[in-house]
Scaffold this motif. Sequence first.
Motif, PDB file in Angstrom:
ATOM      1  N   LYS A  23       0.853  -1.299   0.002  1.00 53.88           N
ATOM      2  CA  LYS A  23      -0.127   0.098  -0.053  1.00 53.88           C
ATOM      3  C   LYS A  23       0.836   1.142  -0.008  1.00 53.88           C
ATOM      4  O   LYS A  23       0.563   2.110  -0.782  1.00 53.88           O
ATOM      5  N   LYS A  24       1.956   1.423   0.890  1.00 51.76           N
ATOM      6  CA  LYS A  24       2.968   2.710   0.924  1.00 51.76           C
ATOM      7  C   LYS A  24       3.419   2.585  -0.463  1.00 51.76           C
ATOM      8  O   LYS A  24       3.443   3.824  -1.064  1.00 51.76           O
ATOM      9  N   GLU A  25       3.844   1.761  -1.218  1.00 49.46           N
ATOM     10  CA  GLU A  25       4.497   1.743  -2.235  1.00 49.46           C
ATOM     11  C   GLU A  25       3.682   2.251  -3.576  1.00 49.46           C
ATOM     12  O   GLU A  25       3.917   2.927  -4.365  1.00 49.46           O
ATOM     13  N   PHE A  26       2.238   1.648  -3.338  1.00 48.74           N
ATOM     14  CA  PHE A  26       1.354   2.188  -4.417  1.00 48.74           C
ATOM     15  C   PHE A  26       1.140   3.426  -4.180  1.00 48.74           C
ATOM     16  O   PHE A  26       0.948   4.242  -5.045  1.00 48.74           O
ATOM     17  N   ILE A  27       0.864   3.945  -2.978  1.00 46.55           N
ATOM     18  CA  ILE A  27       0.554   5.565  -2.744  1.00 46.55           C
ATOM     19  C   ILE A  27       1.951   6.366  -3.261  1.00 46.55           C
ATOM     20  O   ILE A  27       1.727   7.395  -3.893  1.00 46.55           O
ATOM     21  N   ARG A  28       3.208   5.757  -3.038  1.00 49.95           N
ATOM     22  CA  ARG A  28       4.171   6.656  -3.508  1.00 49.95           C
ATOM     23  C   ARG A  28       4.334   6.575  -5.033  1.00 49.95           C
ATOM     24  O   ARG A  28       4.781   7.827  -5.409  1.00 49.95           O
ATOM     25  N   LEU A  29       3.985   5.705  -5.604  1.00 47.69           N
ATOM     26  CA  LEU A  29       4.024   5.799  -7.141  1.00 47.69           C
ATOM     27  C   LEU A  29       2.756   6.789  -7.554  1.00 47.69           C
ATOM     28  O   LEU A  29       3.069   7.569  -8.205  1.00 47.69           O
ATOM     29  N   ALA A  30       1.570   6.700  -6.883  1.00 43.54           N
ATOM     30  CA  ALA A  30       0.480   7.454  -7.281  1.00 43.54           C
ATOM     31  C   ALA A  30       0.836   8.911  -7.169  1.00 43.54           C
ATOM     32  O   ALA A  30       0.233  10.021  -7.788  1.00 43.54           O
ATOM     33  N   GLN A  31       1.699   9.346  -6.177  1.00 44.82           N
ATOM     34  CA  GLN A  31       1.990  10.553  -5.907  1.00 44.82           C
ATOM     35  C   GLN A  31       2.665  11.192  -6.888  1.00 44.82           C
ATOM     36  O   GLN A  31       2.653  12.415  -6.830  1.00 44.82           O
ATOM     37  N   THR A  32       3.397  10.522  -7.786  1.00 43.75           N
ATOM     38  CA  THR A  32       4.239  10.935  -8.860  1.00 43.75           C
ATOM     39  C   THR A  32       3.083  11.406 -10.139  1.00 43.75           C
ATOM     40  O   THR A  32       3.627  11.668 -11.225  1.00 43.75           O
ATOM     41  N   LEU A  33       1.970  10.937 -10.010  1.00 44.30           N
ATOM     42  CA  LEU A  33       1.001  10.703 -11.228  1.00 44.30           C
ATOM     43  C   LEU A  33       0.295  12.126 -11.277  1.00 44.30           C
ATOM     44  O   LEU A  33       0.141  12.737 -10.109  1.00 44.30           O
ATOM     45  N   LYS A  34      -0.134  12.364 -12.494  1.00 40.59           N
ATOM     46  CA  LYS A  34      -0.852  13.599 -12.724  1.00 40.59           C
ATOM     47  C   LYS A  34      -2.154  13.767 -12.049  1.00 40.59           C
ATOM     48  O   LYS A  34      -2.907  12.882 -12.241  1.00 40.59           O
ATOM     49  N   TYR A  35      -2.485  14.809 -11.304  1.00 43.77           N
ATOM     50  CA  TYR A  35      -3.699  15.034 -10.425  1.00 43.77           C
ATOM     51  C   TYR A  35      -4.155  14.306  -9.198  1.00 43.77           C
ATOM     52  O   TYR A  35      -4.999  13.994  -8.742  1.00 43.77           O
ATOM     53  N   TYR A  36      -2.764  13.832  -8.720  1.00 44.41           N
ATOM     54  CA  TYR A  36      -2.897  12.923  -7.623  1.00 44.41           C
ATOM     55  C   TYR A  36      -3.320  14.108  -6.470  1.00 44.41           C
ATOM     56  O   TYR A  36      -2.991  15.296  -6.582  1.00 44.41           O
ATOM     57  N   GLY A  37      -4.271  13.920  -5.646  1.00 43.16           N
ATOM     58  CA  GLY A  37      -4.450  14.722  -4.675  1.00 43.16           C
ATOM     59  C   GLY A  37      -5.716  15.573  -4.839  1.00 43.16           C
ATOM     60  O   GLY A  37      -6.055  16.462  -4.258  1.00 43.16           O
ATOM     61  N   TYR A  38      -6.079  15.675  -6.284  1.00 45.17           N
ATOM     62  CA  TYR A  38      -7.046  16.737  -6.840  1.00 45.17           C
ATOM     63  C   TYR A  38      -8.358  16.336  -6.694  1.00 45.17           C
ATOM     64  O   TYR A  38      -8.741  15.127  -6.276  1.00 45.17           O
ATOM     65  N   LEU A  39      -9.321  17.197  -6.387  1.00 48.45           N
ATOM     66  CA  LEU A  39     -10.671  17.224  -6.405  1.00 48.45           C
ATOM     67  C   LEU A  39     -11.217  17.708  -7.621  1.00 48.45           C
ATOM     68  O   LEU A  39     -11.118  18.490  -8.117  1.00 48.45           O
ATOM     69  N   LYS A  40     -11.869  16.556  -8.011  1.00 45.09           N
ATOM     70  CA  LYS A  40     -12.584  16.952  -9.571  1.00 45.09           C
ATOM     71  C   LYS A  40     -13.949  17.360  -9.407  1.00 45.09           C
ATOM     72  O   LYS A  40     -14.736  16.925  -8.557  1.00 45.09           O
ATOM     73  N   PHE A  41     -14.431  18.377 -10.049  1.00 42.49           N
ATOM     74  CA  PHE A  41     -15.767  18.807  -9.992  1.00 42.49           C
ATOM     75  C   PHE A  41     -16.366  18.472 -11.267  1.00 42.49           C
ATOM     76  O   PHE A  41     -15.817  18.082 -12.355  1.00 42.49           O
ATOM     77  N   ASP A  42     -17.724  18.812 -11.362  1.00 47.53           N
ATOM     78  CA  ASP A  42     -18.727  18.546 -12.208  1.00 47.53           C
ATOM     79  C   ASP A  42     -18.548  19.469 -13.473  1.00 47.53           C
ATOM     80  O   ASP A  42     -18.053  20.678 -13.362  1.00 47.53           O
ATOM     81  N   PRO A  43     -18.767  19.126 -14.700  1.00 49.68           N
ATOM     82  CA  PRO A  43     -18.701  19.868 -15.757  1.00 49.68           C
ATOM     83  C   PRO A  43     -19.534  21.243 -15.646  1.00 49.68           C
ATOM     84  O   PRO A  43     -20.481  21.299 -15.113  1.00 49.68           O
ATOM     85  N   CYS A  44     -18.883  22.475 -15.880  1.00 49.92           N
ATOM     86  CA  CYS A  44     -19.493  23.689 -15.661  1.00 49.92           C
ATOM     87  C   CYS A  44     -19.080  24.382 -17.200  1.00 49.92           C
ATOM     88  O   CYS A  44     -18.581  24.246 -17.920  1.00 49.92           O
ATOM     89  N   ILE A  45     -19.309  25.777 -16.579  1.00 49.22           N
ATOM     90  CA  ILE A  45     -19.108  26.796 -17.788  1.00 49.22           C
ATOM     91  C   ILE A  45     -18.133  28.238 -17.260  1.00 49.22           C
ATOM     92  O   ILE A  45     -18.258  28.481 -16.191  1.00 49.22           O
TER      93      ILE A  45
END
Length: 475
Positions: free
Chosen positions: A260-282
Amino acid sequence: AYNIHVNGVLHCRVRYSQLLGLHEQLRKEYGTNVVPAFPPKKIFTLTPAEVEQRREQLEKYMQAVRQDPMLGGSETFNSFLRKAQQVRVGPGPRPSGCTEEPGCQSCFSLQETQQIPTEEVVLEVLLSNGQKVKVTILTSDQTEDVLEAVASKLDLPDDLVGYFSLFLVRETKDGAFSFVRKLQEFELPYVSVTSLHNPEFRIILRKSYWDSAYDDDVMEHRVGLNLLYAQTVSDIEHGWIVVNKEQHRQLKSLQEKVSKKEFIRLAQTLKYYGYLKFDPCITDFPEKGCHVVVSAGNNELNFQVRLPNEQIKEGSFKVTRMRCWRVTSSVPMSNGPSGSSPGKSEVKLELAFEYLMSKDRLQWVTITSPQAIMLSICLQSMVDELMVKKSGGSIRKMFRRRVNGALRRSDSQQAVKSPPLLDSPDASREPMAKLSSKLTSVSLRGISHSSSANDVGANDFHGNYAFEGIGDEDL
């Protein structure tokens, strides 16, 4: 009665007499020199114009109270909002010959109320992986009490509780979650979710910090690691984190090894890690009417814009380069046939921020989204973290344990309050109304009908202290 909304969702209904009682209690505790002036009583029945005037006066009063650090953060003010939420106001007996559907304004004007009893109930709180945590609470328990109950059920250590928050979400058809708001200290989570009468609305536990460096603190404990791992897996599955084929293969291998720790460490290097995504808008950037998907994270708002020619462009707006921002709301009246309920008009929320595009050019960017206030809270919490880090503080100190039997957050967290919005049920309001508020204010709507940033008063803006420290290297 006046409606108080939190992020566009009805929080409670209060009468003038209840607000007057709050005012008198605040004066008793803090003195007449501290508490702002309250709209006076009237001997005779108010005319529609006087009703509107009183609503505007009450708005300014509530704004002033909420913006005062001492009054707005007081237990008296917050307990008033919690207790008011325990009173359900429903339609009274239908008037003779009434042809309106149940719940119309004329029925509500009879103001039939019912106190929600304080009793033990079972509340379901979701984890990011869909797991349900059932906690036994009181209907009168506030957000921090429920958060503590969930943490206790999960065996999450006390010093990690402040790294997580409860969010009101709406479950979408694909199993993902659309974030409505972060539950506030003046809310009763059980009442907030059950009063919506819709099973799509749920309460979810999720980390509430932005800097991935704090992941190290969370991963020190088994439960914290499991919660962070579950959230990371969920964000990848729903496409919030961008993963290519090779990265997906590596993640799959680590998952099979339960690393699990290694999984998270790899995910930390990925684009948008830790981002909160919102619904499509204008948005009006780069041009008016563009469809956009906004994500918040890494001290920025990321735009994925679909241009009129169907081309997709991506760009980011750093929070440190936002001089200020504001939330506004347009409330159009229903244009339907006579007899249609004015309460059915949709509220259009907008987040506008002034951005330093280049060294000497500021430009306003506007996002039109039902999640505008949630977006503004994300911006504020990013600024809070930056300021805490700049001062050499720790996120652990942003959460304080019980004081006199009640949980308290530090001043930096107090700034992340979402603004309750006060609204009047009066059907004689103008065809279009504008609302502006700072994050720490209780507001209704401003008088200005203009959408121009220059026409809005200085108090409508939320200033950004992180912007004040911007240097040439940031440009």
